[in-house]
Design an enzyme around this catalytic site. Structure first.
Site, PDB file in Angstrom:
ATOM      1  N   TYR A  24       0.487  -1.306   0.338  1.00  0.00           N
ATOM      2  CA  TYR A  24       0.183   0.057   0.055  1.00  0.00           C
ATOM      3  C   TYR A  24       0.705   1.437   0.349  1.00  0.00           C
ATOM      4  CZ  TYR A  24      -3.872  -3.826   1.086  1.00  0.00           C
ATOM      5  OH  TYR A  24      -5.086  -4.140   1.563  1.00  0.00           O
ATOM      6  N   ASN A  75     -13.002   4.599  -0.919  1.00  0.00           N
ATOM      7  CA  ASN A  75     -12.377   3.409  -0.888  1.00  0.00           C
ATOM      8  C   ASN A  75     -12.501   2.269   0.272  1.00  0.00           C
ATOM      9  OD1 ASN A  75     -10.276   1.108  -0.747  1.00  0.00           O
ATOM     10  ND2 ASN A  75      -9.040   2.647  -0.679  1.00  0.00           N
ATOM     11  N   ASP A  88     -26.161  -0.757  -0.895  1.00  0.00           N
ATOM     12  CA  ASP A  88     -27.259  -0.778  -1.503  1.00  0.00           C
ATOM     13  C   ASP A  88     -27.499   1.124  -0.764  1.00  0.00           C
ATOM     14  OD1 ASP A  88     -28.307  -3.137  -1.453  1.00  0.00           O
ATOM     15  OD2 ASP A  88     -29.282  -3.002   0.751  1.00  0.00           O
ATOM     16  N   HIS A 101      -9.421   1.970  -5.424  1.00  0.00           N
ATOM     17  CA  HIS A 101      -8.901   1.091  -4.841  1.00  0.00           C
ATOM     18  C   HIS A 101      -6.990   0.901  -5.105  1.00  0.00           C
ATOM     19  CE1 HIS A 101     -11.841  -1.993  -3.780  1.00  0.00           C
ATOM     20  NE2 HIS A 101     -12.415  -1.430  -5.327  1.00  0.00           N
TER      21      HIS A 101
END
Length: 149
Positions: A24, A75, A88, A101
């Protein structure tokens, strides 16, 4: 016209820069927020930025984005792979949703390859590291302007 932009981050993103830097990177979430704030100002957007490890908080922020007619950059992190409530909530939005991402999730292991959140996203940016946020904020600004025309 000032557009509203919500930049939302899901689970474990508060550990960015510390957790798995080989995957990351070393930039922190504070670094990402500062970059997003600078870009939002440049684009004339009002920015709300938040992170939570709690699914219900992300859902509440999406509800608030709905009320404010804000564009959402998200993200979802670990919520990408199974959060139906978040999906939803994002489906309610009439404004663009940009999913970002840090890694290319499509090239990862089977558990991290398919984001259900993408079903609600107009744009998906994956694999650009923290630069993906800049791409996402710029896309959000462009899409919000197009929608206002």
């Amino acid at each position: 016209m000032t557009t509203k932009l919500f930049v939302l981050n899901g689970s474990n993103m508060n550990m960015l820069g510390l957790r798995e830097p080989e995957l990351y990177g070393t930039a922190t979430l504070d670094d990402v927020r500062a970059d997003c704030r600078r870009m939002a100002e440049e684009l004339g957007s009002e920015l709300f930025s938040a992170q939570s490890n709690a699914e219900h908080e992300l859902v509440e922020w999406v509800h608030e984005a709905f009320r404010q007619q804000a564009t959402v950059v998200i993200n979802p992190a670990g919520f990408s792979f199974g959060s139906v409530p978040l999906l939803d909530a994002l489906h309610m939005l009439t404004t663009p949703v940009i999913e970002v991402h840090l890694t290319n999730i499509h090239a990862r292991d089977a558990d991290h390859r398919h984001s259900i959140i993408s079903k609600a996203a107009r744009v998906v940016i994956a694999g650009a590291g923290v630069y993906g946020y800049e791409l996402a904020v710029r896309a959000a600004g462009r899409l919000a302007r197009i929608g206002a025309e």
